[in-house]
Design an enzyme around this catalytic site. Structure first.
Site, PDB file in Angstrom:
ATOM      1  N   ASN A  46       0.851  -1.205   0.000  1.00  0.00           N
ATOM      2  CA  ASN A  46       0.000   0.000   0.000  1.00  0.00           C
ATOM      3  C   ASN A  46       0.879   1.245   0.000  1.00  0.00           C
ATOM      4  OD1 ASN A  46       0.543   0.830   2.832  1.00  0.00           O
ATOM      5  ND2 ASN A  46      -0.410  -1.159   3.248  1.00  0.00           N
TER       6      ASN A  46
ATOM      7  N   ASP B  53      -4.517  -6.315   5.357  1.00  0.00           N
ATOM      8  CA  ASP B  53      -5.531  -7.150   6.009  1.00  0.00           C
ATOM      9  C   ASP B  53      -5.529  -8.566   5.437  1.00  0.00           C
ATOM     10  OD1 ASP B  53      -6.490  -5.257   7.790  1.00  0.00           O
ATOM     11  OD2 ASP B  53      -7.794  -4.347   6.276  1.00  0.00           O
TER      12      ASP B  53
ATOM     13  N   LYS C 168     -10.705  -3.113  19.162  1.00  0.00           N
ATOM     14  CA  LYS C 168      -9.280  -3.436  19.353  1.00  0.00           C
ATOM     15  C   LYS C 168      -8.809  -3.116  20.776  1.00  0.00           C
ATOM     16  CE  LYS C 168      -8.586  -2.560  14.442  1.00  0.00           C
ATOM     17  NZ  LYS C 168      -7.648  -3.137  13.490  1.00  0.00           N
TER      18      LYS C 168
END
Ligand code: PMT
Length: 399
Positions: free
Chosen positions: A209, A278, A342
């Site tokens: 990315n 991911d 999280k």
């Protein structure tokens, strides 16, 4: 108080030169010693006498002027300075600094100094956004020159936009941050994640990315400056590791996960600015994949572990966990979901579609989100964003 600190202030020929008078006045009130160097052009806008009256010292303009002392003035000021500040910094002085041009008192002193340098750019929006100025700015930043502003607003030329010099109070605050750095993370172990991960498809191809690592590296540098013992888990990036920071290189999300599991328990604060993938490719090929004779190539992606969630499940009492949320829509709602999922204390909501925010750039626009509320920050350098994140993490730690 800046007692015993010596500031050399360069004033260049921008209309904001009048605001530099207030910078001197404020510095003197903090008991700093201030020497002012003006360019010839600056003297057309403000009289040297004004600065002499405010600083209680003669103003230097001409490299060859005869002074009572026999020292070589530009060298002696360069050596005496604890910090050199240029306010306002025109496009011209930035270009000279970037390219080592030393043709007057200010530019020679800037070239000779070993002191930290801070510039407060001020110019018309067109000049500020010109590729030449932006490239010069990048050169200066890469060399460690610090910047304050410019802000946005009404400009003397009648335009409105970026290029307005920061207010004197903000310039003085930036000077104080250099001269008297906060050491409020002293004694704390902190861990920062930064950069992208790389998921192999075959030996010559991968999925990744746009993360440059700039946000995470700014966090690591700010923490190191504030006295922390910093571990940086870093994906592959092209920027230097800040001095004094222990870097642990990682590549894939699995390797980031393993490094995190090895280091997380002993940390007081963990800030996860990395952009881990991911998904990873199921069974990456051992050899280069060949063309499929017109057939579609199907890659199966399997989910990677959520590292922040795994750290959240292992969180020990007193530990502060900070995550980022890189979002393109419903920014706050998505960030809030990630905060609780999280088990984070703070999440930094990052609208990565906004100009001047997110991937690759030197600035960011974020909102700090905790269980108690949100704080939206204006566009600021990633280093300043980093400082605000550490401030908030410390506030949460103190309870
Ligand atoms: O590196 P720069 O070019 O400076 O760009 C900065 C940045 C945009 C990468 C940074 O500011 C940022 O927003 N980082 C978070 C990127 C991200 O992965 O966001 P996310 O919303 O997908 O993930 C949320 C949190 O979970 C993040 O803290 C992330 O590190 C973490 N995560 C994500 C996926 C995963 N498998 N495990 C994780 O722990």
């Amino acid at each position: 108080m800046l007692t015993g600190k010596h500031v050399v202030l360069g004033v260049t020929g921008g209309i904001a030169a009048y605001k530099a008078c207030e910078v001197v006045s404020r510095l003197r009130k903090l008991h700093a010693e201030v020497d002012v160097i003006m360019t010839e052009n600056a003297t057309k806008l403000v009289q040297p006498l004004t600065f002499e009256t405010l600083s209680y010292r003669p103003v230097c303009v001409d490299t060859f002027s005869r002074t009572e002392s026999w020292d070589v003035k530009h060298i002696s000021l360069a050596q005496k300075a604890d910090v050199m500040v240029v306010a306002p910094a025109t496009a011209n002085i930035m270009a000279k600094m970037a390219h080592g041009i030393a043709d007057d008192m200010l530019s020679t002193t800037l070239l000779a100094t070993k002191a930290p340098v801070l510039i407060a750019p001020a110019m018309n929006t067109g000049m500020w956004t010109a590729p030449a100025t932006q490239q010069n700015l990048q050169i200066l930043r890469d060399r460690g020159v610090k910047t304050v502003g410019p802000g946005s607003g009404f400009l003397a030329c009648g335009d409105s936009g970026d290029g307005r010099m920061s207010e004197p109070v903000d310039i003085v605050e930036a000077i104080c941050a250099i001269l008297c750095p906060k050491r409020d993370l002293e004694g704390l172990k902190v861990l920062v994640t930064a950069g992208p991960t790389v998921e192999r498809i075959d030996p010559v191809r991968y999925l990744t990315n746009d993360s440059s690592g700039k946000m995470g590296y700014a966090l690591a540098q700010a923490a190191q400056e504030r006295g922390a013992d910093v571990t940086l888990l870093t994906g592959p990036v092209h920027i230097p590791v800040p001095q004094g920071v222990k870097a642990v290189p990682v590549t894939s999300t699995m390797s980031l996960y393993n490094a995190m599991m090895e280091h997380c328990e002993q940390q007081d604060i963990i800030v996860q600015a990395a952009a881990p993938a991911d998904y990873r490719v199921d069974n990456p090929a051992d050899q280069k994949i060949k063309k499929q004779d017109g057939e579609a190539l199907v890659l199966t992606l399997v989910e990677n572990p959520d590292i922040a969630k795994a750290v959240g499940e292992r969180k020990r009492p007193g530990q502060i966990l900070v995550g980022f949320a890189a979002e393109t829509q419903n920014v706050l709602a998505n960030a809030q979901k990630k905060l609780s999922k999280k088990n984070l204390d703070l999440i930094v909501a990052n609208d990565v579609t906004a100009e001047g925010a997110g991937f690759g750039v030197d600035t960011n626009i974020v909102t700090l989100v905790t269980a108690d509320g949100t704080t939206a920050l204006p566009k600021m350098s990633k280093h300043d964003v980093a400082d605000r994140i550490w401030d908030k993490a410390l506030e949460l730690r103190r309870g």
